[in-house]
Structure formats: C-alpha cells, structure tokens
Design a protein around this motif. Structure first.
Motif, short mmCIF file in Angstrom:
data_model
loop_
_atom_site.label_atom_id
_atom_site.label_comp_id
_atom_site.label_asym_id
_atom_site.label_seq_id
_atom_site.Cartn_x
_atom_site.Cartn_y
_atom_site.Cartn_z
N MET A 39 0.84 -1.20 0.00
CA MET A 39 0.00 0.00 0.00
C MET A 39 0.88 1.24 0.00
SD MET A 39 -3.08 0.11 -0.41
CE MET A 39 -4.36 1.28 -0.01
N GLN A 40 0.82 2.02 -1.07
CA GLN A 40 1.63 3.22 -1.14
C GLN A 40 0.90 4.38 -0.47
OE1 GLN A 40 4.56 3.85 -2.75
NE2 GLN A 40 4.96 1.81 -3.51
N ILE A 41 1.70 5.30 0.08
CA ILE A 41 1.11 6.52 0.62
C ILE A 41 0.78 7.44 -0.54
CG2 ILE A 41 1.53 8.47 2.13
CD1 ILE A 41 3.67 6.67 3.46
N PRO A 42 -0.45 7.96 -0.60
CA PRO A 42 -0.78 8.82 -1.74
C PRO A 42 0.03 10.10 -1.73
CG PRO A 42 -2.63 8.59 -0.23
CD PRO A 42 -1.59 7.69 0.26
N MET A 53 -0.80 -0.55 4.72
CA MET A 53 -1.65 0.09 5.73
C MET A 53 -0.82 0.60 6.90
SD MET A 53 -4.75 0.78 5.78
CE MET A 53 -5.35 1.98 6.96
N GLU A 59 2.15 1.51 6.78
CA GLU A 59 2.85 2.69 6.28
C GLU A 59 2.03 3.96 6.49
OE1 GLU A 59 3.61 2.09 2.22
OE2 GLU A 59 5.76 2.05 2.46
N LYS A 60 0.74 3.86 6.14
CA LYS A 60 -0.10 5.05 6.25
C LYS A 60 -0.27 5.49 7.69
CE LYS A 60 -2.78 4.65 2.05
NZ LYS A 60 -4.10 4.52 1.45
#
Lengths: 101, 195
Positions: A1-4, B1, B3-4
C-alpha cells in the motif's frame, strides 16, 4: 500500500505555512532563522514524495543539494547574527532600523 | 496500511513540533522542538524508503545545523530578551487568520488536482533490484549531477570563508563598520573585551 502523493503535499504545505507564519510573526532573529530551516525541510518532503511518485531517485539528489545550501545558509546567517549582536546588543529585528526601511 | 498509519503519526508529531517551534518564548525550547520536528521528518523519509536521506537528515539537520545554532545561542546572552514581547502585537491575529486560509487554499488545490499515477511508485523490491537506496542515490548523483555536486562544494567553501570573516573578532579598528554603530550603545573597545 503506497502513501498517496496528496499526503506528502499536505504535510509539506502545513510545515511550510507554519514556517512562513514564524517568519512573519516573531521578532526574534533566531526564531526567524529556525523558521527558514523549517520551510526548507517542507520543500524536501515534497521532493522526496514526488521522487517516489515518479520512480526516480533524482528528487532525492535534489534534497542533498538543499541540505548543502541549508548548511551554508545557517553558517552565514549565524555569522551575521553574531556580528549584529556584537554591534547592537539585541536580536529584536524591529530594533534594526538603521536603514529606515 | 501500516505505512499510512506511521505516516499520519509522524506527520502529526512533526506539525506539532513545528507549532511549538514558532510559539515558544525561550529560544532553546523552540530549538529542541525543531530537533523533534526534524527527527519526525527523518522518520517520514524512512517510511518513504529514502533511507540515505533519513540518516543524512538526522546527521546534517538535527546533528550539525542545530548544534551550530545551540552554540551561537550559548555564546550570546539572550536572557534579557525573554521578558520582551516576542510577537508583533496585532500582526499575530492577522497571521492566525491568514495562515489557515492559505493552508486551506493549498489543500484545496492539492485535493482537487488529479494525480495520474503513471507508475506504481518506488517499492522495496525495486530498490533491492538496483542494489539499495543508498547505491541508487549515489549512482544517480554521480551520473546525472556531477557538476552541481562540485558547485555545491564551492558554495560550502564560500559560505565557510564568509562566515569566518563576518564572525571573527575585529583586531584592527574598522572605520566603515563603526560609522553606523549606535552612538548611545556601548563603545567598540569595551565590546571587544566583553565578547
């Protein structure tokens, strides 16, 4: 999941606005220099975020150059602060009114 | 997830440290808050897989530049200024209104713009393929930006020489500098003994 990419832009604009507010708001020359460092850091976050977004490492090279310029700026700025303090005995910037600006 | 979540935590801490920096009366407190902000920004670089920059951020910003600031603050005696008004009297309300408006504009532009992801973004697998983040940054630096790299060293040398010349104690009386010194302030000879 990449950070936007938007998240990087929002974080960096928040830090940049806080730094600009510090420059406009404070009367202490030291805090103004610190705020300038903060604004440079905000730009670095932008560069790193876009470097990841575009899958290239050139943006991270730019951050290295920004760090070099920030180090040079801090050294010269602190030398100016020292010279000003030696001559004027204050760091409140609205007392530096010799040039009537 | 994960990461966010980490990005949000470190981002909020960085913004909090930045707010502390510009609101503290004591310069040293603001400086410590700025170190905190820089370390959080380094953590954001880590989350972004910019490992080399994360270490460089801690070494150069939190280590070198802010220690330089601390040294200069210790050289100058700033205690007397803490009692003075640190903010501009009415401009601070103006800034408190205008800064959120400017930030809202920034966010509105960023959110409404359409970012077309042509690629997936750098992933750890891609970094492993080219031999790691530090290797990639080094190769990119010396292949694409060799001349700017050399010019950066020139900038650093010029800045160091300029800083030394500006900050040194004057051994010979300099008439041009004395011309704008305050008449009611302490006399130059007396200053040099103190400083």
């Amino acid at each position: 999941m990449q950070i936007p990419i938007e998240w990087y832009l929002i974080l960096s604009s928040a830090l940049f606005i806080i730094g600009a507010a510090g420059v406009l708001l404070r009367r202490n020359l030291f805090i103004i220099l610190l705020s300038v460092e903060l604004m440079m850091n905000a730009v670095n976050i932008n560069l790193v975020g876009f470097s990841r977004f575009h899958e290239t490492l050139i943006g991270q090279n730019f951050v290295l150059f920004t760090m070099a310029v920030a180090a040079a700026e801090a050294a010269v700025g602190l030398a100016i602060v020292t010279a000003l303090y030696r001559n004027k005995r204050t760091l409140m910037i609205d007392l530096f009114n010799t040039m009537k600006g | 997830m994960a990461e966010k979540i980490l990005f949000i935590i470190f981002g909020v801490l960085a913004i909090g440290g930045a707010l502390m920096t510009i609101t503290r009366k004591n310069v040293i407190h603001g400086l410590i808050a700025l170190v905190f902000t820089f370390i959080n920004v380094a953590m954001i670089y880590l989350v972004t897989q910019a490992y080399f920059l994360a270490v460089a951020q801690i070494l150069v910003y939190a280590g070198a530049i802010l220690v330089l600031f601390t040294f200069v603050i210790m050289f100058l005696d700033l205690r007397e200024f803490r009692e003075m008004e640190q903010f501009y009297p009415w401009q601070k309300y103006l800034v408190a209104i205008l800064a959120p408006i400017a930030l809202a504009e920034f966010i509105a532009v960023v959110v409404t713009a359409s970012w077309i992801p042509t690629q997936q973004g750098i992933t750890p697998e891609m970094l492993a393929e080219i031999g790691g983040n530090t290797w990639g940054v080094g190769v990119s630096l010396f292949e694409n930006m060799l001349l700017p790299f050399e010019v950066a060293s020139l900038i650093l040398v010029a800045a160091m020489v300029g800083a030394v010349i500006m900050a040194r104690k004057e051994t010979t009386p300099n008439v041009a500098l004395r011309a704008w010194a305050p008449a009611d302030g302490p006399q130059p000879g007396q200053l040099e003994q103190e400083v």
